[in-house]
Design an enzyme around this catalytic site. Structure first.
Site, short mmCIF file in Angstrom:
data_model
loop_
_atom_site.label_atom_id
_atom_site.label_comp_id
_atom_site.label_asym_id
_atom_site.label_seq_id
_atom_site.Cartn_x
_atom_site.Cartn_y
_atom_site.Cartn_z
N THR A 1 42.73 54.36 30.85
CA THR A 1 41.86 54.42 31.65
C THR A 1 41.57 52.49 31.73
O THR A 1 40.65 51.73 32.87
CB THR A 1 40.63 54.57 30.57
OG1 THR A 1 40.88 54.13 29.41
CG2 THR A 1 40.75 56.37 30.84
N CYS B 1 40.65 41.55 28.63
CA CYS B 1 40.13 40.38 28.89
C CYS B 1 39.24 40.07 27.85
O CYS B 1 39.03 38.74 27.52
CB CYS B 1 40.40 39.80 30.39
SG CYS B 1 42.78 39.45 30.39
N HIS C 1 46.75 38.69 30.95
CA HIS C 1 46.62 40.08 32.23
C HIS C 1 47.69 40.75 33.26
O HIS C 1 48.67 40.02 33.77
CB HIS C 1 45.56 40.15 32.90
CG HIS C 1 45.00 40.59 33.66
ND1 HIS C 1 44.12 42.08 32.85
CD2 HIS C 1 45.43 42.22 34.56
CE1 HIS C 1 44.24 43.33 33.72
NE2 HIS C 1 44.95 42.79 34.42
N ASN D 1 50.15 54.59 27.55
CA ASN D 1 49.66 55.78 29.09
C ASN D 1 49.69 54.39 30.31
O ASN D 1 49.01 53.74 30.63
CB ASN D 1 48.26 55.76 29.07
CG ASN D 1 47.69 56.53 27.89
OD1 ASN D 1 48.71 57.49 27.30
ND2 ASN D 1 47.10 56.76 27.30
N HIS E 1 45.07 46.83 32.01
CA HIS E 1 45.66 46.15 31.03
C HIS E 1 46.13 46.43 30.06
O HIS E 1 45.82 47.32 29.05
CB HIS E 1 44.36 45.47 30.74
CG HIS E 1 44.83 43.88 29.44
ND1 HIS E 1 44.55 42.83 29.61
CD2 HIS E 1 45.89 43.17 28.85
CE1 HIS E 1 44.92 41.82 28.93
NE2 HIS E 1 45.24 42.19 27.91
N GLY F 1 46.47 59.08 32.46
CA GLY F 1 45.46 58.76 31.74
C GLY F 1 45.29 56.91 31.41
O GLY F 1 44.05 57.06 30.53
N ASP G 1 40.40 50.27 17.84
CA ASP G 1 40.43 51.81 19.30
C ASP G 1 38.70 52.00 19.11
O ASP G 1 38.41 52.24 18.26
CB ASP G 1 41.21 52.78 19.05
CG ASP G 1 40.21 53.50 20.78
OD1 ASP G 1 41.59 53.11 21.71
OD2 ASP G 1 39.32 54.09 21.02
N HIS H 1 48.46 48.22 27.09
CA HIS H 1 48.13 48.34 25.97
C HIS H 1 48.86 49.56 25.11
O HIS H 1 49.29 50.71 25.99
CB HIS H 1 46.59 48.33 25.99
CG HIS H 1 46.50 49.58 26.07
ND1 HIS H 1 46.00 49.67 28.25
CD2 HIS H 1 45.75 50.75 26.16
CE1 HIS H 1 45.64 50.72 28.08
NE2 HIS H 1 45.19 51.45 26.98
N HIS I 1 49.02 51.59 21.78
CA HIS I 1 48.17 52.61 20.99
C HIS I 1 48.87 52.83 19.49
O HIS I 1 50.28 53.41 19.66
CB HIS I 1 47.97 53.93 21.20
CG HIS I 1 46.81 54.17 22.68
ND1 HIS I 1 45.51 54.11 22.48
CD2 HIS I 1 46.94 53.91 24.07
CE1 HIS I 1 45.09 54.61 24.11
NE2 HIS I 1 46.04 54.45 24.94
#
Ligand code: 5GP
Ligand code: ZN
Length: 112
Positions: free
Chosen positions: A93, A6, A45, A85, A96, A91, A29, A98, A100
């Site tokens: 972490t 955010c 969010h 994930n 929020h 995994g 990233d 997302h 990849h």
């Protein structure tokens, strides 16, 4: 809310932005796992894929449209991988949602 992504979306924490529109934000990233490694996130969010429901799922469809556009812009003509994930054992972490988008190398399957 104390959420890293955010803050990145709001510009409070700098990022290498790749794409932005009214509902989606994409940035590189900080610890890339492939020559191209972009994180695509909803501006709203949503904590994880487990919180996707009837009222917020439209942005997920839009994220996949954006992913195809970014893949094209980044020259990923040979293929790419999109990963989400969800939860601790997978995994995740940052809490929020997302996706990849990774490309520019070959990937193995199943993913570790
Ligand atoms: P997850 O492990 O939750 O699926 O993915 C979180 C991703 O966010 C990781 O790949 C990590 O490298 C990336 N990340 C963590 N902090 C930052 C940051 O401050 N900026 C950027 N651009 N990426 C970050
Ligand atoms: Zn957030």
């Amino acid at each position: 809310m104390d959420c890293l992504f955010c803050k990145i979306i709001a510009g409070e924490i700098p990022s290498a932005k790749v794409y932005e529109d009214d509902t989606v934000f994409a940035f590189r990233d900080i610890e890339p796992q492939a020559p191209v490694h972009v994180l695509i996130v909803p501006k709203e969010h949503i904590a994880s894929a487990n919180e996707i429901n009837e009222s917020n799922s439209a942005v997920v469809a839009h994220i996949f449209e954006v992913a195809a556009k970014i893949a094209k812009d980044e020259g990923l003509t040979d293929g790419y991988r999109i990963v989400n994930n969800c939860g601790d054992s997978a995994g995740q972490t940052v809490k929020h949602l997302h996706f990849h988008l990774m490309g520019g190398r070959n990937f193995t399957w199943p993913a570790g």
